[in-house]
Design a protein around this motif. Structure first.
Motif, PDB file in Angstrom:
ATOM      1  N   LYS A   1     -30.947  36.735 115.307  1.00 32.17           N
ATOM      2  CA  LYS A   1     -31.487  35.420 114.968  1.00 32.17           C
ATOM      3  C   LYS A   1     -30.991  34.301 115.876  1.00 32.17           C
ATOM      4  O   LYS A   1     -31.538  33.195 115.835  1.00 32.17           O
ATOM      5  N   LYS A   2     -29.982  34.544 116.710  1.00 37.02           N
ATOM      6  CA  LYS A   2     -29.317  33.445 117.408  1.00 37.02           C
ATOM      7  C   LYS A   2     -30.253  32.732 118.368  1.00 37.02           C
ATOM      8  O   LYS A   2     -30.878  33.331 119.231  1.00 37.02           O
ATOM      9  N   ASN A   3     -30.328  31.438 118.194  1.00 33.31           N
ATOM     10  CA  ASN A   3     -31.147  30.562 119.010  1.00 33.31           C
ATOM     11  C   ASN A   3     -30.539  29.178 118.890  1.00 33.31           C
ATOM     12  O   ASN A   3     -29.900  28.864 117.899  1.00 33.31           O
ATOM     13  N   GLY A   4     -30.724  28.339 119.891  1.00 32.13           N
ATOM     14  CA  GLY A   4     -30.136  27.015 119.853  1.00 32.13           C
ATOM     15  C   GLY A   4     -31.176  25.919 119.889  1.00 32.13           C
ATOM     16  O   GLY A   4     -32.328  26.142 120.261  1.00 32.13           O
ATOM     17  N   ARG A   5     -30.766  24.729 119.510  1.00 30.60           N
ATOM     18  CA  ARG A   5     -31.665  23.573 119.600  1.00 30.60           C
ATOM     19  C   ARG A   5     -31.701  23.014 121.009  1.00 30.60           C
ATOM     20  O   ARG A   5     -32.761  22.686 121.537  1.00 30.60           O
ATOM     21  N   SER A   6     -30.543  22.904 121.641  1.00 31.40           N
ATOM     22  CA  SER A   6     -30.488  22.361 123.001  1.00 31.40           C
ATOM     23  C   SER A   6     -30.046  23.395 124.022  1.00 31.40           C
ATOM     24  O   SER A   6     -30.147  23.153 125.228  1.00 31.40           O
ATOM     25  N   VAL A   7     -29.567  24.545 123.554  1.00 35.36           N
ATOM     26  CA  VAL A   7     -29.069  25.609 124.431  1.00 35.36           C
ATOM     27  C   VAL A   7     -29.769  26.919 124.098  1.00 35.36           C
ATOM     28  O   VAL A   7     -29.931  27.265 122.924  1.00 35.36           O
ATOM     29  N   ALA A   8     -30.195  27.618 125.134  1.00 36.20           N
ATOM     30  CA  ALA A   8     -30.774  28.951 124.959  1.00 36.20           C
ATOM     31  C   ALA A   8     -29.660  29.988 125.036  1.00 36.20           C
ATOM     32  O   ALA A   8     -28.555  29.714 125.511  1.00 36.20           O
ATOM     33  N   TYR A   9     -29.989  31.203 124.564  1.00 33.11           N
ATOM     34  CA  TYR A   9     -29.024  32.303 124.635  1.00 33.11           C
ATOM     35  C   TYR A   9     -29.706  33.494 125.285  1.00 33.11           C
ATOM     36  O   TYR A   9     -30.834  33.849 124.937  1.00 33.11           O
TER      37      TYR A   9
END
Length: 568
Positions: free
Chosen positions: A297-305
């Motif tokens: 599920k990991k995802n960021g608002r201002s940073v991608a993974y």
């Protein structure tokens, strides 16, 4: 400084420290020498002559991280093998010859290992590979006394303003590199570069180097390999405002109240955490469910993974399921180099096997780990050749192997064509379902009242994952109504069923409204004939199923509405 003209070709510059000739650390072009040729510092000659270049109005594609599929490669090793079929093997031009292949696979962005100028073989140097460098390095006094080894990967301090001359098919590496960037952009593909900076290079120099490649070469992104710099200086540089920056970690800052719509992400965190999570879950280790859920599920608002299952300094995917232990003897360091912790399992026999059961299990395990990668929200990263089951015979870091150990053998594409096709179709499936690669984080709640949360995890009970450390089964429900396909329609409701246990398990399927039914659309092991998908699904040992809610013939429902939420 001494200037010397080579009639009809170029102008050379020689620099001095006292009476000693030294290379120009800021040189933008260097004379081409044969790859692997041992060079003294005085033989690293820079070229002053510049040429105009026509970019033909090409622009950066600016592929969003949520849409990207990244392919890491070594410029020489990617096409150097005799089987590559390239006219210009082992060069920038050779990479350009393989863009059809990469685009057909589903790749959007190339990430080049060090392609700036560096000396892979120095003359009269007792220790050309510092201990602790990413590519391995000498680890004993005995090793230092041995014949100096080639620095194949290139992770060392380099001449950072120039493309590597020996990676060019002709004498003009600058033009050839620009040609590669331009043809990528014409195709809508990106070209990113890795830069390794030891502590001898300060952050101001690093900023200048990245700005140079941004302006002069139109490079789309940089993976910065350094642990001693202030990344705030880099991330806030105006000239880098439209290029991607990949680093070990970035802080995911909340969006401003005045800006409810996130600007395009240009920062990406890339480290070995997801790789370890995938490998441990695949292997069937205990205490793995929470880490796996986090990666999915990991995802960021201002940073991608960015997520990977293999890289240059780890077991390749094929070797991950074929070896319990590293086999780096050919590196000449008594098998002391390279990581001892690979989180691998050989499926019952070390190395090559002729046992049908072992071979079949290895093939399924490779399908499993690539499926985990494709079903995760983060940007998938593939390392060259893994999609065609490349093996390095258990060598987990061939940093000095300029040979078939590290080169891609393109015969593997025919030999392992079925696996390649699976990876290709897997990436196409991910691309077709935006709920699998959202631009913003999923919340785990049904904030729009669409019948299901955008994402929910299932265990022995509905919406409750099992906390027992021995559990290796996981269900994930993704509500496609929270995503839009290219034609503007809601995406599908998907159920992901993972079973990494060595025994089969029966899971309860979420009930669907009348007129809808579950259908298996992707599997790492074929569903038995006649299996009815109503209330339960039996997931075989070490298998992943992906189910989609589809309409029964004549039904008009577009999306399921939850009547009875059940789980494993």
């Amino acid at each position: 400084m001494r200037i010397e003209n080579v009639p009809g070709e170029y102008t050379l510059a020689a620099f001095y420290e006292g009476d000693e000739i030294v290379p120009d650390k800021n040189g933008a072009r260097f004379v081409k020498h044969a790859y692997g040729e041992e060079l003294a510092a005085s033989e690293m000659e820079s070229i002053l002559t510049e040429k105009e270049y026509d970019w033909e109005n090409t622009k950066r594609p600016c592929v969003p991280f949520s849409q990207a599929v990244v392919y890491g490669l070594h410029v020489r090793g990617f096409t150097r093998h005799s089987s590559s079929g390239c006219k210009h093997k082992g060069t920038f031009a050779g990479v350009a010859e393989k863009l059809d292949y990469l685009q057909n696979l589903g790749v959007t962005s190339l990430l080049l290992q060090p392609a700036y100028e560096f000396t892979e073989a120095e003359k009269n140097t007792a220790d050309a590979h510092p201990v602790g460098a990413p590519y391995g390095g000498y680890s004993s006094e005995k090793a230092k006394e041995e014949k100096k080894k080639l620095n194949y990967w290139g992770y060392q301090e380099g001449y950072y303003y120039a493309p590597k001359a020996s990676y060019a098919a002709g004498k003009d590496a600058v033009t050839e590199f620009k040609d590669l960037v331009k043809v990528c952009h014409v195709r809508g593909m990106e070209l990113w570069m890795q830069f390794y900076f030891p502590h001898t290079v300060n952050e101001r120099e690093i900023l200048s180097i990245l700005e140079h490649w941004t302006l002069e070469y139109q490079v789309d992104g940089f993976q910065i390999m350094a642990d001693h710099i202030n990344m705030e200086l880099i991330r806030n540089a105006p000239l880098l405002s439209d290029v991607k920056l990949i680093y070990y970690g970035f802080e995911d800052r909340p969006l401003s109240d005045r800006n409810q719509h996130s600007p395009a992400k240009r920062l990406c965190a890339f480290n070995e955490g997801p790789m370890i999570a995938y490998r441990r879950f695949l292997k069937g280790d205990e205490h793995t469910l929470s880490d796996m859920m986090e990666v999915l599920k990991k995802n960021g608002r201002s940073v991608a993974y960015m997520n990977s299952v293999a890289d240059y300094n780890s077991f390749r995917v094929n070797d991950l399921v074929s070896y319990d232990y590293k086999h780096n003897e050919d590196n000449g360091e008594d098998n002391r180099d390279g990581s001892n912790y690979n989180h691998s399992w050989n499926c019952g026999e070390e190395g090559p096997s002729r046992k049908k059961a072992v071979i079949a299990l290895r093939e399924k395990q490779k399908r499993n780990i690539f499926t985990m990668l494709a079903l995760s929200q983060g940007t998938p990263y593939l390392f060259m050749g893994d999609e065609m089951s490349k093996t390095q015979k258990g060598n987990n870091n061939p940093y000095n192997q300029d040979n078939e150990t590290a080169w891609v053998n393109w015969r593997d594409l025919k030999k392992n064509g079925e696996f390649y096709q699976f990876v290709k179709e897997l990436l196409a499936f991910r691309r077709a379902h935006p709920i699998l690669h959202m631009d913003q984080p999923l919340t785990g709640a049904d904030v729009k009242g669409l019948g299901y949360p955008d994402i929910s995890f299932h265990g022995l009970e509905a919406y409750m994952t099992s906390s027992e450390p021995y559990r290796r089964e996981l269900g994930v429900l993704l509500n496609g109504a929270y995503a839009k396909t290219k034609d503007g329609e809601p995406d599908s409701l998907l159920f992901l069923a993972f079973n990494m246990h060595w025994q089969a398990h029966e899971c309860a399927l979420p009930l669907l409204r009348k007129g809808l039914r579950w259908q298996v659309v992707l599997a790492t092991e074929k569903l038995p004939e006649g299996h009815e998908l109503e209330r339960t699904l039996t997931v075989p040992a070490r298998t992943i199923y992906v189910l989609e809610a589809v309409r029964e013939p004549g039904a008009t429902e577009k999306m399921p509405v939850n009547d009875d939420r059940t789980g494993f």
